[in-house]
Enzyme design. Sequence first.
Site, short mmCIF file in Angstrom:
data_model
loop_
_atom_site.label_atom_id
_atom_site.label_comp_id
_atom_site.label_asym_id
_atom_site.label_seq_id
_atom_site.Cartn_x
_atom_site.Cartn_y
_atom_site.Cartn_z
N GLY A 145 0.82 -1.21 0.00
CA GLY A 145 0.00 0.00 0.00
C GLY A 145 0.85 1.26 0.00
N PHE A 146 0.18 2.37 0.18
CA PHE A 146 0.83 3.69 0.14
C PHE A 146 1.93 3.78 1.21
CE2 PHE A 146 -0.04 8.18 1.95
CZ PHE A 146 1.08 8.71 1.35
N ILE A 147 1.55 3.67 2.47
CA ILE A 147 2.53 3.83 3.55
C ILE A 147 3.50 2.65 3.54
CG2 ILE A 147 2.84 4.04 6.05
CD1 ILE A 147 0.03 5.36 6.15
N LYS B 175 -10.66 0.60 14.22
CA LYS B 175 -9.28 0.94 14.58
C LYS B 175 -9.13 0.99 16.11
CE LYS B 175 -6.65 1.50 11.07
NZ LYS B 175 -5.69 0.40 10.77
N TYR C 13 -15.16 2.48 10.52
CA TYR C 13 -13.69 2.47 10.38
C TYR C 13 -13.04 2.88 11.71
CZ TYR C 13 -8.99 4.00 9.08
OH TYR C 13 -7.62 4.19 9.03
P1 NAD Z 1 -3.45 1.31 1.70
O1 NAD Z 1 -4.84 0.86 1.39
O2 NAD Z 1 -2.66 1.95 0.61
O3 NAD Z 1 -2.61 0.14 2.33
C1 NAD Z 1 -3.21 -0.93 3.05
C2 NAD Z 1 -2.74 -2.22 2.41
O4 NAD Z 1 -3.29 -3.31 3.13
C3 NAD Z 1 -3.21 -2.37 0.95
O5 NAD Z 1 -2.11 -2.59 0.08
C4 NAD Z 1 -4.15 -3.58 0.98
O6 NAD Z 1 -4.08 -4.36 -0.20
C5 NAD Z 1 -3.65 -4.32 2.20
N1 NAD Z 1 -4.68 -5.17 2.81
C6 NAD Z 1 -5.98 -4.84 3.03
N2 NAD Z 1 -6.63 -5.89 3.56
C7 NAD Z 1 -5.71 -6.88 3.69
C8 NAD Z 1 -5.79 -8.22 4.17
N3 NAD Z 1 -6.94 -8.73 4.62
N4 NAD Z 1 -4.66 -8.98 4.15
C9 NAD Z 1 -3.49 -8.47 3.67
N5 NAD Z 1 -3.37 -7.21 3.20
C10 NAD Z 1 -4.47 -6.43 3.21
O7 NAD Z 1 -3.59 2.34 2.93
P2 NAD Z 1 -2.50 3.27 3.62
O8 NAD Z 1 -2.97 4.66 3.44
O9 NAD Z 1 -1.14 2.87 3.23
O10 NAD Z 1 -2.75 2.90 5.15
C11 NAD Z 1 -1.93 1.98 5.85
C12 NAD Z 1 -2.44 1.88 7.29
O11 NAD Z 1 -2.44 3.17 7.91
C13 NAD Z 1 -3.86 1.36 7.42
O12 NAD Z 1 -3.92 0.55 8.57
C14 NAD Z 1 -4.69 2.61 7.61
O13 NAD Z 1 -5.88 2.33 8.31
C15 NAD Z 1 -3.73 3.44 8.43
N6 NAD Z 1 -3.98 4.88 8.34
C16 NAD Z 1 -3.77 5.54 7.15
C17 NAD Z 1 -4.02 6.89 7.07
C18 NAD Z 1 -3.82 7.68 5.81
O14 NAD Z 1 -4.13 8.87 5.78
N7 NAD Z 1 -3.28 7.07 4.73
C19 NAD Z 1 -4.47 7.60 8.21
C20 NAD Z 1 -4.68 6.89 9.39
C21 NAD Z 1 -4.42 5.54 9.44
#
Ligand code: NAD
Length: 319
Positions: free
Chosen positions: A10-12, A155, A151
Amino acid sequence: MKILLTGGAGFIGSHLTKKLLEQGHAVISLDNLDTYYDPKIKRQNIRQFSAHPNYLFIEGDIRDRTLLDALFRLYGCDTVVHLAARAGVRPSVQNPSLYFDVNVNGTLSVLEAMRQAGLRRMVMASSSSVYGNARVPFTESDACDRPLSPYAASKRSAELLAHTYHHLHGFDISCLRFFTVYGPGQRPEMAISQFTERVLNGLPITLFGDGTTARDYTYIDDIIHGILNAIDHLNGYSVLNIGGSDPISLRDLVSFIEQATGEAALINWQPMQPGDVERTYADVSLARKRIDYSPSVRIEEGIQRFVDWYKAKQEVVAV
Ligand code: NAD
């Protein structure tokens, strides 16, 4: 260190992978490439690492205990960074069971597999959404008992499970509450990505509310710095805000995008959406004290970097 990174495509996760590999760690990245947004973007995210000797990608689901058990047995790991989740506040209102299944049962599955494998070190992604409409700035001692979306509730539930595993099984766990993360590679459905794409293409953007809602946007490099420092300082149970600590209104966000793109935004106003909070604002003093975290990229600079990255990406596509 050998790190199991869930959600690594994913992104992060992909930014973190890059940094961990640069620092000489081994990364086992587990991701099911879900369809929340185009999985091609995730394949693209991980392609850059495929030839790295310290990198292994496994396409799979965190809810698959057989897979997790095999993975820990075969590869071992020192630390788990758990980022995999269904993200996004608004879609969680339509599909709460999926959010609970992935974000709560999925987290439980990872914790249980770790316990059985004798692993006890985890950093996991939580979210500013757990604060709901609490008074700003948000501090970790706030009650967090009034979530406004499935959501947010999922969390918070995952944080509570993490505490349980600390209490019962001696896990060292840090739950990091990220505040709206942006930067190159940002999820395509998030506001800064959407607005930039549409403003550059002369299309109207939709703003919900009256423009006064505020978000504490956090540049991706600051988030990665927070995660790395949390790994280094893992000790007991902690919940920490990882934010920019400098909230701006939606109107100001649009102005910054206009400045960075050099284009005027066409705005379509709509009412606030169910699940949305009024404002977010991280008090980061605890993270500063505990893990030496301090945000360093100001929003104007971060938006400019994002827009430059976005334009460069479009040029590559056009060639
Ligand atoms: P993202 O959707 O880009 O990354 C999440 C990854 O998890 C994805 O690549 C997805 O394919 C994978 N995934 C989802 N369900 C899965 C499963 N059952 N098994 C295996 N992989 C699975 O999101 P992100 O923005 O990179 O966020 C990463 C984390 O940070 C998440 O937990 C999100 O809730 C948290 N978060 C993000 C933000 C933000 O602004 N981006 C803010 C607060 C919290």
